[in-house]
Design an enzyme around this catalytic site. Structure first.
Site, PDB file in Angstrom:
ATOM      1  N   HIS A  80      -5.571  -0.387   5.479  1.00 18.24           N
ATOM      2  CA  HIS A  80      -5.290   0.505   6.627  1.00 18.24           C
ATOM      3  C   HIS A  80      -6.286   0.434   7.775  1.00 18.24           C
ATOM      4  O   HIS A  80      -6.949   1.417   8.099  1.00 18.24           O
ATOM      5  CB  HIS A  80      -5.093   1.948   6.166  1.00 18.24           C
ATOM      6  CG  HIS A  80      -6.061   2.475   5.134  1.00 18.24           C
ATOM      7  ND1 HIS A  80      -7.418   2.428   5.289  1.00 18.24           N
ATOM      8  CD2 HIS A  80      -5.836   3.086   3.941  1.00 18.24           C
ATOM      9  CE1 HIS A  80      -7.992   2.991   4.247  1.00 18.24           C
ATOM     10  NE2 HIS A  80      -7.052   3.389   3.410  1.00 18.24           N
ATOM     11  N   ASP A 103      -8.567   2.922  -3.555  1.00 19.75           N
ATOM     12  CA  ASP A 103      -8.049   3.501  -2.314  1.00 19.75           C
ATOM     13  C   ASP A 103      -8.010   5.030  -2.400  1.00 19.75           C
ATOM     14  O   ASP A 103      -7.608   5.599  -3.407  1.00 19.75           O
ATOM     15  CB  ASP A 103      -6.653   2.986  -2.008  1.00 19.75           C
ATOM     16  CG  ASP A 103      -6.186   3.507  -0.665  1.00 19.75           C
ATOM     17  OD1 ASP A 103      -6.820   3.170   0.338  1.00 19.75           O
ATOM     18  OD2 ASP A 103      -5.222   4.292  -0.630  1.00 19.75           O
ATOM     19  N   ASP A 121       1.047   2.612   3.783  1.00 16.28           N
ATOM     20  CA  ASP A 121       0.131   3.655   3.277  1.00 16.28           C
ATOM     21  C   ASP A 121       0.935   4.937   3.045  1.00 16.28           C
ATOM     22  O   ASP A 121       0.483   6.043   3.358  1.00 16.28           O
ATOM     23  CB  ASP A 121      -1.041   3.897   4.229  1.00 16.28           C
ATOM     24  CG  ASP A 121      -2.147   4.737   3.579  1.00 16.28           C
ATOM     25  OD1 ASP A 121      -2.016   5.062   2.384  1.00 16.28           O
ATOM     26  OD2 ASP A 121      -3.113   5.081   4.271  1.00 16.28           O
ATOM     27  N   ASN A 169      -5.627   9.514   7.069  1.00 17.79           N
ATOM     28  CA  ASN A 169      -6.933   8.899   6.884  1.00 17.79           C
ATOM     29  C   ASN A 169      -6.778   7.388   6.674  1.00 17.79           C
ATOM     30  O   ASN A 169      -6.146   6.982   5.713  1.00 17.79           O
ATOM     31  CB  ASN A 169      -7.625   9.510   5.654  1.00 17.79           C
ATOM     32  CG  ASN A 169      -9.050   9.055   5.526  1.00 17.79           C
ATOM     33  OD1 ASN A 169      -9.693   8.765   6.520  1.00 17.79           O
ATOM     34  ND2 ASN A 169      -9.539   8.970   4.306  1.00 17.79           N
ATOM     35  N   ASN A 211      -4.740   6.156  -7.383  1.00 19.03           N
ATOM     36  CA  ASN A 211      -5.285   7.527  -7.349  1.00 19.03           C
ATOM     37  C   ASN A 211      -4.282   8.564  -7.842  1.00 19.03           C
ATOM     38  O   ASN A 211      -3.964   9.521  -7.150  1.00 19.03           O
ATOM     39  CB  ASN A 211      -5.823   7.879  -5.962  1.00 19.03           C
ATOM     40  CG  ASN A 211      -4.780   7.798  -4.869  1.00 19.03           C
ATOM     41  OD1 ASN A 211      -3.738   7.173  -5.054  1.00 19.03           O
ATOM     42  ND2 ASN A 211      -5.044   8.418  -3.750  1.00 19.03           N
ATOM     43  N   HIS A 237       0.837  -1.205   0.000  1.00 17.78           N
ATOM     44  CA  HIS A 237       0.000   0.000   0.000  1.00 17.78           C
ATOM     45  C   HIS A 237       0.872   1.256   0.000  1.00 17.78           C
ATOM     46  O   HIS A 237       1.273   1.753   1.055  1.00 17.78           O
ATOM     47  CB  HIS A 237      -0.908  -0.005   1.235  1.00 17.78           C
ATOM     48  CG  HIS A 237      -2.016   0.998   1.166  1.00 17.78           C
ATOM     49  ND1 HIS A 237      -3.273   0.757   1.652  1.00 17.78           N
ATOM     50  CD2 HIS A 237      -2.067   2.250   0.659  1.00 17.78           C
ATOM     51  CE1 HIS A 237      -4.041   1.814   1.456  1.00 17.78           C
ATOM     52  NE2 HIS A 237      -3.321   2.737   0.852  1.00 17.78           N
ATOM     53  N   HIS A 269       1.546   5.150  -2.165  1.00 16.81           N
ATOM     54  CA  HIS A 269       1.105   6.140  -3.163  1.00 16.81           C
ATOM     55  C   HIS A 269       2.358   6.767  -3.760  1.00 16.81           C
ATOM     56  O   HIS A 269       3.129   7.420  -3.052  1.00 16.81           O
ATOM     57  CB  HIS A 269       0.240   7.222  -2.506  1.00 16.81           C
ATOM     58  CG  HIS A 269      -1.027   6.672  -1.914  1.00 16.81           C
ATOM     59  ND1 HIS A 269      -2.200   6.592  -2.636  1.00 16.81           N
ATOM     60  CD2 HIS A 269      -1.292   6.138  -0.699  1.00 16.81           C
ATOM     61  CE1 HIS A 269      -3.144   6.046  -1.867  1.00 16.81           C
ATOM     62  NE2 HIS A 269      -2.615   5.762  -0.693  1.00 16.81           N
ATOM     63  N   LEU A 270       2.549   6.556  -5.067  1.00 12.39           N
ATOM     64  CA  LEU A 270       3.763   7.097  -5.706  1.00 12.39           C
ATOM     65  C   LEU A 270       3.499   8.413  -6.426  1.00 12.39           C
ATOM     66  O   LEU A 270       4.434   9.077  -6.855  1.00 12.39           O
ATOM     67  CB  LEU A 270       4.366   6.086  -6.672  1.00 12.39           C
ATOM     68  CG  LEU A 270       5.056   4.883  -6.020  1.00 12.39           C
ATOM     69  CD1 LEU A 270       5.818   4.081  -7.068  1.00 12.39           C
ATOM     70  CD2 LEU A 270       5.990   5.292  -4.903  1.00 12.39           C
TER      71      LEU A 270
END
EC number: 3.5.2.3
Lengths: 309, 427
Positions: B234, B154, B311, B284, B94, B60, B62-63
């Site tokens: 998460h 996500d 995350d 979050n 996302n 999990h 985010h790049l």
């Protein structure tokens, strides 16, 4: 008393003796209100920025008058005339204001914590004139000062705060300050307008206004923001007014000398009946007058950082 | 025996000194350290005093590329992963444009190959629905073919249970697991603070723990009904852990992850003198009370929660240095996860076995990724770790572009010294 605080972010920062020092200073400024020339040179040459990123009439005017009566130069910066509308961040606004070297900034902002954010970045005093739902320390101080003037002491008195507690910075600061001064505080409002976790607050909570007013010495009505109905928190204003609007019939159960407060502006006929707002027990206009002297006291204490030795 | 091309000498593995023999990217043998060794042509990596751990897998991350490269891009994210001890990372959809078509997936993979050809390996996660809007299914066949390892919306909970059900069913056609962002779409979405005592005092609108648990309840019931796997992202609170424990006892195919910050931080950080209203702690789901933190530790230890994941949510400095309400949610995590969670092992909060399961075997099993257990034939993904080295978390010590962590200024213990993926040194 030597004033050591740089900023006023919430009343929780103030000890009872400090609150009394504010009241005493405000009391001395009261006399000034009655003079033909209502101005002293105490803060001559000092500058106060009134940074109101959220609409305000009374608080802003009150600070403006307070500053001018102490001969400070006051400058207004509203959201509409600031670069916040052009997308400038609060940090950059803070740094820009800092570069103009004011002696104090009075800030109102729609975000909780915004006053703290500014205070962390500015060398001058920051006075919180309302941040989001968090705190409105000067309102709480003027409310308590008004009652203090009326009763001599608020300790032992029972005060009901009525209405939208969840979204009210006035209620939060008043709960802290009134209990610190020894008053017993009750809250009443629909469950949808009460904050969660009230169990840990030093208050009694009521959902029935008739029960809540029994034997109280003062009722502090809160302004109902009409958009709460659009948010789905209320069925309609009529029902709210019938259930939680303060009317003369409720006061039959209160202490006979019950006092009525409201931070304004009023929605007459919604949270308070018009007749009560204008009644002999109403302290609403006294609150406005107290507001000026309490804010004069605060500007004086914070901008000179010394009080009575 | 295959020709040995790498030998790692005298590394500490599970309390013993071992030598590791690697051939063509695979583990050949791990055996007690020998006094003398004929290394032949093999490269020898002296590891005396260093701890040997299998590389971690983060399911999990985010790049931010494409679209938000100023926060993070594939190159910088993989750099943080490499230094953080991760050989496999899965990145969420996302981005902008959303990873809901094969071209975006291919772009991510091409960037990964270009900048980090030897790894860490990148496994993109495709969107469940087009544009993450929750209305039409994303072309999952195309996404799977392009290289997506799983599907998830996500960041945005899927509001319609019907669409979510269809997405879980359709994803199963391509043998991919769905990851759900567990958050009721009506109860305080993305507000970044727990609803309770702290939010009430601070005057911040909060998100209650039931916002998460309601969605978890929906998902476990659906997973049971459909008899299909759903991975719950998460997880942050006791109520969710209790529901997952109940579901697992019934044999439901749910798996779950929690993050290092839910194991080590609570909502009280937001009212501490130095960090009051600090948007660096806005995440979050939000940081919860102490009881939920303890519940996450219990659930991880008893296997209710299968995996750890960071995350990793990098943001630019100016985005976090703002009013709490305005700041985006997220904590950067790839750089700090290992030190933080190894600290829990050192303190006896987690066992070494739980740590290894949560960071290596479990996530790889759920998403069918390569895993190293130091058995012959396993991918030679491992790193050498100085457990004693102290380092201060600061913008200059973080490899990610995202410097947004409440740990800034903290001193952590443990640093990756060397990292091998498929037998190739990447750090």
């Amino acid at each position: 008393m030597k004033w050591l605080h740089k900023d006023l972010l919430d009343v929780s920062q103030l000890s009872k003796p400090e609150v009394m020092a504010i009241f005493e200073t405000a009391g001395r400024f009261q006399e000034l209100q009655e003079r033909p020339v209502k101005k002293v040179p105490t803060l001559k040459g000092r500058s106060v920025v009134l940074f109101f990123a959220e609409p305000s009439t009374r608080t802003k005017t009150s600070f403006d008058v307070a500053g001018k009566r102490l001969s400070a130069d006051t400058f207004s910066l509203a959201k509409s005339s600031s670069s916040l509308t052009k997308g400038e961040s609060l940090k950059d606004t803070a740094l820009t204001l800092q570069a103009m070297a004011p002696d104090a900034i009075v800030i109102r902002h729609w975000c909780s914590g915004a006053a703290r954010f500014m205070a962390d970045r500015l060398d001058c005093s920051v006075i919180n004139a309302g941040d989001g739902r968090h705190a409105h320390p000067t309102q709480a101080l003027l409310d308590s000062f008004t009652l203090h003037q009326e009763w001599g002491d608020v300790a032992g008195k029972t005060i009901l705060i009525l209405g939208d507690i969840a979204h009210s910075r006035v209620a939060r600061s008043n709960v802290i300050l009134l209990t610190r001064l020894g008053a017993k505080v009750r809250l009443c409002g629909p469950r949808t307008l009460l904050p969660p976790a009230l169990k840990t607050w030093p208050v009694k909570v009521f959902s029935d206004l008739n029960e809540a007013v029994k034997g109280v010495d003062a009722v502090m009505c809160l302004r109902l923001q009409l958009e709460r109905q659009k948010d789905g928190l209320l069925p309609d204003l009529r029902e709210y007014s019938r259930t939680f609007g303060l009317g003369a019939r409720h006061l039959e159960r209160a202490n006979p000398d019950v006092r009525i407060l409201h931070p304004g502006p009023l929605n007459r006929g919604v949270e308070i009946s018009s007749e009560l707002a204008d009644s002999a027990g109403s302290l609403i206009l006294d609150q406005v007058a107290s507001g000026v002297v309490v804010r004069m006291a605060l500007l004086f204490l914070y901008m000179t950082r010394k009080g009575e030795e | 025996m295959a020709k040995i091309d790498l030998i790692v000498r005298r590394a500490k593995l599970g309390g013993k000194d071992v030598d590791v023999f690697v051939s063509r990217g695979k583990i050949v043998e791990v055996k007690p350290s020998a006094e003398s060794l004929d290394a032949g042509d093999a490269t020898v990596e002296e590891a005396f005093g260093l701890t040997l751990l299998p590389s971690l897998t983060d399911v999990h991350v985010h790049l931010r590329e494409p679209g938000f490269e100023y926060k993070e891009d594939v190159e910088s994210g993989l750099r943080a992963a490499a230094w953080g001890g991760f050989s496999n990372i899965m990145c969420m959809a996302n981005t902008k444009p959303v990873n809901d078509n094969g071209s975006v997936t291919e772009l991510m993979l091409e960037k990964a190959r270009r900048y980090w050809p030897k790894g860490p390996r990148l496994f993109p996660i495709g969107a469940l629905t087009k544009g993450l809007k929750g209305q039409e299914l994303a072309p999952m066949a195309e996404l799977a073919q392009a290289g997506c390892a799983a599907f998830s919306n996500d960041g945005v909970p899927v509001e319609s249970t019907k669409i979510f059900r269809l997405a879980v069913e359709y994803a199963s056609d391509w043998d991919r697991v769905v990851i759900d962002h567990c958050e009721d779409p009506y109860l305080g979405v993305g507000v970044g603070v727990n609803e309770g005592e702290v939010s009430s005092r601070l005057g911040l609108p909060g998100q209650p723990d039931v916002a998460e648990a309601l969605q978890v309840a929906r998902d476990v019931l659906l997973a049971e009904y459909l008899d299909l796997p759903i991975h719950l992202a998460h997880i942050s609170c006791r109520k969710s852990a209790d529901l997952i424990r109940y579901a697992k006892a019934r044999g439901v195919k749910v798996t779950a992850e929690t993050t290092p910050h839910y194991l080590t931080m609570t909502e009280n950080i937001l009212e501490a003198e130095a960090t009051e209203y600090d948007a660096l702690a806005k995440v979050n789901p939000p940081l919860r009370p102490e009881d939920d933190r303890l519940a996450m530790i219990e659930a991880l230890n008893d296997g209710t929660i299968d995996c750890l994941a960071t995350d990793h949510a990098p943001h630019a400095g100016h985005e976090k240095e703002t009013e709490f309400d305005v700041a985006p949610c997220g904590i950067t995590g790839l750089d700090t996860a290992l030190s933080v969670t190894w600290g829990l092992v050192r303190d006896g909060v987690l066992t070494r076995e739980t740590f290894l399961r949560a960071w290596t075997t479990a996530p790889c099993k759920v998403f069918n990724l390569p895993v190293n257990t130091f058995a012959p034939g396993d991918p030679a993904d491992f790193f050498l770790f100085d457990e004693a080295e102290e380092w201060t978390v600061s913008p200059s010590t973080l490899h990610s572009k995202g410097k947004n962590t409440p740990l800034l200024g903290s001193v952590l213990k443990g640093r990756v010294k060397t990292h091998f993926i498929a037998g190739k040194k990447i750090v």
